[in-house]
Scaffold this motif. Sequence first.
Motif, PDB file in Angstrom:
ATOM      1  N   GLN A 118      35.453 -17.483 -39.668  1.00 45.19           N
ATOM      2  CA  GLN A 118      35.509 -17.524 -38.521  1.00 45.19           C
ATOM      3  C   GLN A 118      37.016 -17.628 -38.206  1.00 45.19           C
ATOM      4  N   ILE A 119      37.402 -17.643 -36.971  1.00 37.88           N
ATOM      5  CA  ILE A 119      38.655 -18.884 -37.157  1.00 37.88           C
ATOM      6  C   ILE A 119      38.372 -19.442 -35.964  1.00 37.88           C
ATOM      7  N   ILE A 129      41.260 -20.034 -40.269  1.00 35.83           N
ATOM      8  CA  ILE A 129      40.574 -18.840 -41.115  1.00 35.83           C
ATOM      9  C   ILE A 129      39.593 -20.094 -41.878  1.00 35.83           C
ATOM     10  N   MET A 170      37.208 -18.694 -44.899  1.00 33.87           N
ATOM     11  CA  MET A 170      37.116 -17.312 -45.010  1.00 33.87           C
ATOM     12  C   MET A 170      36.328 -17.110 -46.371  1.00 33.87           C
ATOM     13  N   PRO A 182      36.247 -12.379 -44.164  1.00 33.66           N
ATOM     14  CA  PRO A 182      36.293 -13.496 -42.874  1.00 33.66           C
ATOM     15  C   PRO A 182      35.632 -14.099 -42.218  1.00 33.66           C
ATOM     16  N   GLY A 242      32.953 -13.032 -37.782  1.00 32.33           N
ATOM     17  CA  GLY A 242      33.196 -12.591 -38.753  1.00 32.33           C
ATOM     18  C   GLY A 242      32.221 -10.910 -38.192  1.00 32.33           C
ATOM     19  N   CYS A 268      39.367  -8.814 -40.878  1.00 39.09           N
ATOM     20  CA  CYS A 268      38.420  -8.346 -40.299  1.00 39.09           C
ATOM     21  C   CYS A 268      38.424  -6.592 -40.242  1.00 39.09           C
ATOM     22  N   TRP A 326      43.407 -12.591 -39.361  1.00 39.82           N
ATOM     23  CA  TRP A 326      42.187 -12.716 -39.394  1.00 39.82           C
ATOM     24  C   TRP A 326      41.937 -11.325 -38.498  1.00 39.82           C
ATOM     25  N   SER A 327      42.768 -11.001 -37.618  1.00 43.22           N
ATOM     26  CA  SER A 327      42.999  -9.847 -37.128  1.00 43.22           C
ATOM     27  C   SER A 327      42.661  -8.484 -38.380  1.00 43.22           C
TER      28      SER A 327
END
Length: 301
Positions: free
Chosen positions: A177-178, A183, A185, A175, A58, A163, A159-160
């Motif tokens: 981590q992926i 994902i 969150m 967020p 993140g 962020c 994810w994008s």
Amino acid sequence: MTNSYPRALPEDFFRPDDRSPLEGIDESFVFTYDAYADELGEGQRWSRWQDLEALMKGPEPRPDWVVTSSGAIDTELGILKTGKEADVYLLEREDPHRPDEAVVMAAKRYRDTDHRTFHRAASYTEGRSMKRSRDNRALKRKSTWGKQVAAGEWAISEWSALCRCWQLGLPVPYPVQIDETEILMEWITVTVDGDTETAPRVAQVRPERAVVEAYYDQLRDALTTLVQAGLVHGDLSPYNTLAAGDRLVIIDLPQMVDLVGNPRGMDFLLRDCANMCAWFRSRGLEVDEQELFGELMAHAF
């Protein structure tokens, strides 16, 4: 030739040394190690935080509650929500040596090719480009590899979007981590009678008028920030917004589109306005989606 003889050893040579082995050593060179379990229980795994690349973590500055310990353990607590493309689970991350810092997060897992239904219209992906041309070809052919790429594409897209929205200051879950198609969150919660519960969807609540008005102001501000950044949620409704007390939180962002780059960007924006305004009208607030849409378009250009 000169003969040599060993010199006599001091009397205390064989006496135990009373000194500490660390005596006289600079403390900056002294390390302590915590022992961790060799085996994990059912539904547990080691945190992969330290193994992930920077772009898979993140945005900074990160909230204080994010657990980054290499010895942390992820424990699955159960399923929170099922969907057509993904399921959401509750996951606790805890370093056994720092139990007071444990945190519960939402783990959104996009389904694999055997279980996932690809109902997302191609209109969402117009204007997007894959990094590799062979991925584009595989997607068009709907091959097995293409389906795998598609499954990963939606996770990466969400994810994008998370962020980007977080960095814009929008009300979305942080967020964490992926990792592949999962994902992690922030878990959005409310407190009910002293207990922590998942925040309900806006469609499920009937708040007082003052709260409804505050929600609308928050929605308008969030949509304004989005269009100023050239973005549209694309599937906004009372079912993917959460009522976290007096705070409105937007979730489910994999279909976010470019307002101008996508040929249907403005259509999606108008639909988002219509979906949300219908709920506000049902709660007694006189709002009009055309008026909101016109106001947003004025901020977009």
